[in-house]
Design a protein around this motif. Structure first.
Motif, PDB file in Angstrom:
ATOM      1  N   UNK A   7       1.032  -1.379  -0.222  1.00  0.00           N
ATOM      2  CA  UNK A   7      -0.022   0.451   0.098  1.00  0.00           C
ATOM      3  C   UNK A   7       0.683   1.550   0.585  1.00  0.00           C
ATOM      4  N   UNK A   8       0.572   2.017  -0.630  1.00  0.00           N
ATOM      5  CA  UNK A   8       1.257   3.914  -0.740  1.00  0.00           C
ATOM      6  C   UNK A   8       1.356   4.183   0.649  1.00  0.00           C
ATOM      7  N   UNK A   9       1.947   4.985   1.009  1.00  0.00           N
ATOM      8  CA  UNK A   9       2.817   5.140   2.304  1.00  0.00           C
ATOM      9  C   UNK A   9       1.562   6.210   2.651  1.00  0.00           C
ATOM     10  N   UNK A  26       3.667  16.615  -3.190  1.00  0.00           N
ATOM     11  CA  UNK A  26       4.033  16.113  -2.904  1.00  0.00           C
ATOM     12  C   UNK A  26       5.411  16.140  -4.685  1.00  0.00           C
ATOM     13  N   UNK A  27       6.312  15.311  -4.536  1.00  0.00           N
ATOM     14  CA  UNK A  27       6.900  14.382  -3.526  1.00  0.00           C
ATOM     15  C   UNK A  27       7.266  15.646  -2.708  1.00  0.00           C
ATOM     16  N   UNK A  28       7.505  15.422  -1.638  1.00  0.00           N
ATOM     17  CA  UNK A  28       7.348  15.748  -0.028  1.00  0.00           C
ATOM     18  C   UNK A  28       8.714  15.810   0.197  1.00  0.00           C
ATOM     19  N   UNK A  29       9.304  16.709   0.868  1.00  0.00           N
ATOM     20  CA  UNK A  29      10.857  17.090   0.986  1.00  0.00           C
ATOM     21  C   UNK A  29      11.740  15.766   1.734  1.00  0.00           C
ATOM     22  N   UNK A  30      10.957  15.045   2.562  1.00  0.00           N
ATOM     23  CA  UNK A  30      11.551  13.333   3.316  1.00  0.00           C
ATOM     24  C   UNK A  30      11.364  12.229   1.883  1.00  0.00           C
ATOM     25  N   UNK A  31      10.347  12.443   0.746  1.00  0.00           N
ATOM     26  CA  UNK A  31      11.011  11.432  -0.052  1.00  0.00           C
ATOM     27  C   UNK A  31      12.354  11.365  -1.346  1.00  0.00           C
ATOM     28  N   UNK A  35      12.679   9.118  -6.294  1.00  0.00           N
ATOM     29  CA  UNK A  35      11.641   8.340  -6.877  1.00  0.00           C
ATOM     30  C   UNK A  35      10.555   9.897  -7.229  1.00  0.00           C
ATOM     31  N   UNK A  36      11.460  10.922  -7.147  1.00  0.00           N
ATOM     32  CA  UNK A  36      10.290  12.231  -7.696  1.00  0.00           C
ATOM     33  C   UNK A  36       9.500  12.276  -9.334  1.00  0.00           C
ATOM     34  N   UNK A  37       8.271  12.740  -8.799  1.00  0.00           N
ATOM     35  CA  UNK A  37       7.700  12.867  -9.804  1.00  0.00           C
ATOM     36  C   UNK A  37       7.228  14.413 -10.291  1.00  0.00           C
ATOM     37  N   UNK A  55       2.408   9.380  -7.145  1.00  0.00           N
ATOM     38  CA  UNK A  55       3.268   8.000  -6.891  1.00  0.00           C
ATOM     39  C   UNK A  55       1.369   7.476  -5.298  1.00  0.00           C
ATOM     40  N   UNK A  56       0.652   7.337  -5.287  1.00  0.00           N
ATOM     41  CA  UNK A  56      -0.489   7.783  -4.464  1.00  0.00           C
ATOM     42  C   UNK A  56      -0.353   7.780  -2.717  1.00  0.00           C
ATOM     43  N   UNK A  57       0.836   8.466  -2.709  1.00  0.00           N
ATOM     44  CA  UNK A  57       0.450   8.688  -1.292  1.00  0.00           C
ATOM     45  C   UNK A  57      -0.409   9.269  -1.695  1.00  0.00           C
TER      46      UNK A  57
END
Length: 71
Positions: A7-9, A26-31, A35-37, A55-57
């Motif tokens: 499952x996505x985070x 998103x993407x957030x700074x912790x990613x 994995x950037x989009x 990414x489904x987060x």
């Protein structure tokens, strides 16, 4: 063999983490960089949650947090 995906985070955020208009990005700074989009803004003003279309987060406000208008 199973082909189920993990499952996505889910990322819990506070009102302070949100922009003045009630969005997070998103993407957030912790990613991880790999994995950037493209950067997208997730609107949390309707129900306190939203999901990234790439990414489904899932992003949701922590329990008890309230968004304040920037006006």
């Amino acid at each position: 063999m199973s082909t189920t995906q993990a499952p996505a985070a889910t990322v819990e955020v506070t009102a302070k983490d949100c922009n003045d208009n009630g969005t997070v990005f998103c993407p957030n700074p912790k990613m991880a960089l790999w994995s950037n989009h493209p950067k997208v803004f997730i609107d949390l003003t309707h129900g306190g949650q939203g999901q990234c279309p790439y990414c489904g987060t899932a992003y949701k406000l922590k329990t008890g947090e309230v968004l304040h208008s920037g006006h």
